[in-house]
Write a protein that holds these residues in place. Structure first.
Motif, PDB file in Angstrom:
ATOM      1  N   ASP A 183     -50.022  -1.295  48.323  1.00 15.71           N
ATOM      2  CA  ASP A 183     -51.179  -2.008  48.869  1.00 15.71           C
ATOM      3  C   ASP A 183     -51.402  -3.364  48.207  1.00 15.71           C
ATOM      4  N   ASN A 186     -52.319  -6.077  50.419  1.00 15.11           N
ATOM      5  CA  ASN A 186     -53.653  -5.967  51.024  1.00 15.11           C
ATOM      6  C   ASN A 186     -54.781  -6.273  50.044  1.00 15.11           C
ATOM      7  N   ALA A 215     -56.552  -8.477  55.513  1.00 21.80           N
ATOM      8  CA  ALA A 215     -55.556  -7.424  55.299  1.00 21.80           C
ATOM      9  C   ALA A 215     -56.103  -6.255  54.496  1.00 21.80           C
ATOM     10  N   PHE A 216     -57.219  -6.454  53.792  1.00 19.90           N
ATOM     11  CA  PHE A 216     -57.789  -5.357  53.009  1.00 19.90           C
ATOM     12  C   PHE A 216     -58.170  -4.181  53.904  1.00 19.90           C
ATOM     13  N   GLY A 218     -56.423  -2.739  55.837  1.00 22.28           N
ATOM     14  CA  GLY A 218     -55.293  -1.807  55.860  1.00 22.28           C
ATOM     15  C   GLY A 218     -55.043  -1.109  54.547  1.00 22.28           C
ATOM     16  N   ALA A 219     -55.850  -1.386  53.524  1.00 19.76           N
ATOM     17  CA  ALA A 219     -55.662  -0.751  52.213  1.00 19.76           C
ATOM     18  C   ALA A 219     -56.033   0.732  52.285  1.00 19.76           C
ATOM     19  N   LEU A 399     -55.362  -2.915  60.327  1.00 22.46           N
ATOM     20  CA  LEU A 399     -55.057  -4.305  60.055  1.00 22.46           C
ATOM     21  C   LEU A 399     -55.264  -5.146  61.306  1.00 22.46           C
TER      22      LEU A 399
END
Length: 483
Positions: A183, A186, A215-216, A218-219, A399
């Motif tokens: 990650d 992300n 993008a975080f 998608g963490a 995302l």
């Protein structure tokens, strides 16, 4: 007959085998029964330390959508007795230097306190911590750190460059938000503020700004609330944000050295040389407080390059030693060379082998820290499970949602101005004389440049190139024939 406190669910040998195979964070239960360190409440430690001053970090309780780094905090040197009186928030009480910081507005944290330094006059206290029961022979409080905080005290999201981590909760509860190494993309890594062995995230993981960090979304957060007497295992390079939940919390941890740390030390030496060189140079945008308070000052470029060379040579010597040991090894002995927590080579008979398939014994005494997406409604309380989270494509879906959120309603970001997709296609609009605006490009700062130059992926590549070049140019010792 053994006393009940001495009966543990896993022996030291079994614990080592489990830790060797664990690929995710996990919590050990019932392993610390009988450890004297469990008596280390803040009250008890105050009595042990007396008038000794301890440094506390204080942070405001405001929610700002940005991490509160240590460079942005206030600091006081105070006795633990002052700290305890401050936590009780009683009017007219002498709280020492805490009087400037209303408890309703601030949290306090005595973090990263090396027990070997804090109790150097009371070395018998080292024995209260018994990491040897996890298979690390001889490891105790001497190789551990102490953390004392109030509700809300936190450590910004970061990863540790070296080793893995064992954390014992002594008093109160802490909530850990962990993210796997994958990650990193992300979490928007940064080395500002700079601290050796810590890579920080630019994201406030509790209140993320998804317009800046889409993008975080998608963490994959793995969240656990650590209770007293429990031990959390944090694997190498797992990101973590940690927050105290109760009025007073106390925990003890130990970073466990790994063989791959030799390579990481080269990467850290390169990072330090680059960061210090650029941030020490006179520049209009170099006025920020970029060095973490844990660092002892800015080393010269000459000193940093010496550190790079020492780290490369140490790794090369280590690798030559391993290669030599393989050449001179008894062919019947095929197990790899390992070292214990003190760097001593362990006997092959003491090693964990993979000759027999091993399954980590998750159960009542060992629980994995699961990804939030894996949580069932029962384990998450009243929160319902996201139907997208159960699919393998969930991170990509999230995302994509973040990108849509970042773009807004059918809009795209062009520089710092917004225009509709059809307007952006050829750089003009249907009514360009009226509503076209010249794109405004943000100024690239030294910190922006560093975020690229010392990004973990870039540093890993630079480290590899350095080592290849060093190995090629280094004179080779003549090999002696084996007898």
């Amino acid at each position: 007959m053994a006393a009940p406190d001495s009966i543990k669910p896993f022996s030291p040998e079994e614990s080592q085998k489990i830790l060797h195979h664990l690929q995710q964070p996990a919590v050990f239960m019932d392993m610390t029964r009988g450890w004297p360190v469990l008596h280390w409440t803040a009250e008890h430690l105050s009595g042990c330390l007396g008038d000794k001053l301890v440094r506390f970090r204080l942070g405001r309780k405001d929610e700002t959508n940005t991490p509160l780094f240590e460079t942005q905090c206030s600091y006081v040197e105070a006795k633990l007795a002052d700290f305890l009186r401050w936590t009780r928030d009683q009017a007219g009480t002498d709280v020492g230097p805490f009087f400037k910081y209303p408890k309703s507005e601030y949290w306090a944290y005595a973090d990263y306190k090396y027990i070997a330094v804090l109790f150097q006059d009371q070395p018998s206290m080292f024995e209260d911590v018994k990491w040897s029961e996890f298979g690390y022979e001889g490891r105790n409080g001497r190789e551990s750190t102490l953390w004392i905080g109030t509700e809300g005290a936190n450590t910004p999201c970061h990863l540790d460059s070296y080793g893995c981590n064992l954390v014992l909760q002594v008093q109160g509860r802490k909530r850990w938000h962990l993210f796997p190494p994958e990650d990193t993309i992300n979490l928007y890594p940064t080395r500002i503020p700079y601290e050796e062995s810590s890579v920080f995230s630019q994201v406030d993981v509790l209140h993320p700004d998804l317009r800046r960090f889409p993008a975080f979304q998608g963490a994959r957060a793995h969240v656990v609330t650590l209770q007293p007497e429990q031990v959390l295992y944090v694997p190498r390079h797992w990101w973590h944000y940690v927050e105290s939940l109760d009025p007073i919390t106390v925990s003890v941890n130990s970073w466990i050295e790994l063989e791959v740390d030799d390579m990481a030390r080269v990467s850290e030496a390169v990072t330090k040389a680059v960061v210090c060189a650029l941030k020490s140079a006179p520049s209009d945008d170099n006025s920020d407080n970029w060095l973490n308070p844990t660092e002892e000052g800015v080393a010269s470029h000459n000193e940093n390059m010496q550190y790079v060379n020492l780290a490369v040579r140490a790794l090369a010597q280590r690798q030559r030693g391993l290669c030599h040991s393989k050449l001179t090894q008894d062919p019947r002995d095929t197990l790899p060379v390992k070292r214990d927590s003190r760097g001593q080579i362990r006997k092959n008979s003491d090693l964990v082998t993979d000759s027999v398939p091993f399954s980590v014994p998750f159960g009542p005494h060992l629980t994995p820290v699961r990804c939030q997406q894996d949580y069932s409604p029962e384990t998450r309380g009243t929160t319902t499970k996201d139907p997208e989270a159960s699919s393998d494509t969930a991170p990509k879906t999230k995302l994509a949602s973040a990108v849509r959120l970042h773009q807004g309603k059918n809009e795209c970001i062009h520089g710092l101005t917004q225009c509709r997709p059809r307007d952006c296609a050829d750089g003009t609009s249907e009514n360009s004389s009226v509503d076209y605006e010249e794109p405004v490009h943000p100024v690239i700062t030294t910190n922006d440049l560093l975020d690229c130059l010392v990004h973990p992926d870039i540093i890993a590549r630079v480290t590899k190139l350095l080592l290849e070049r060093h190995t090629y140019n280094e004179p080779q010792e003549e090999e002696k024939p084996l007898i």
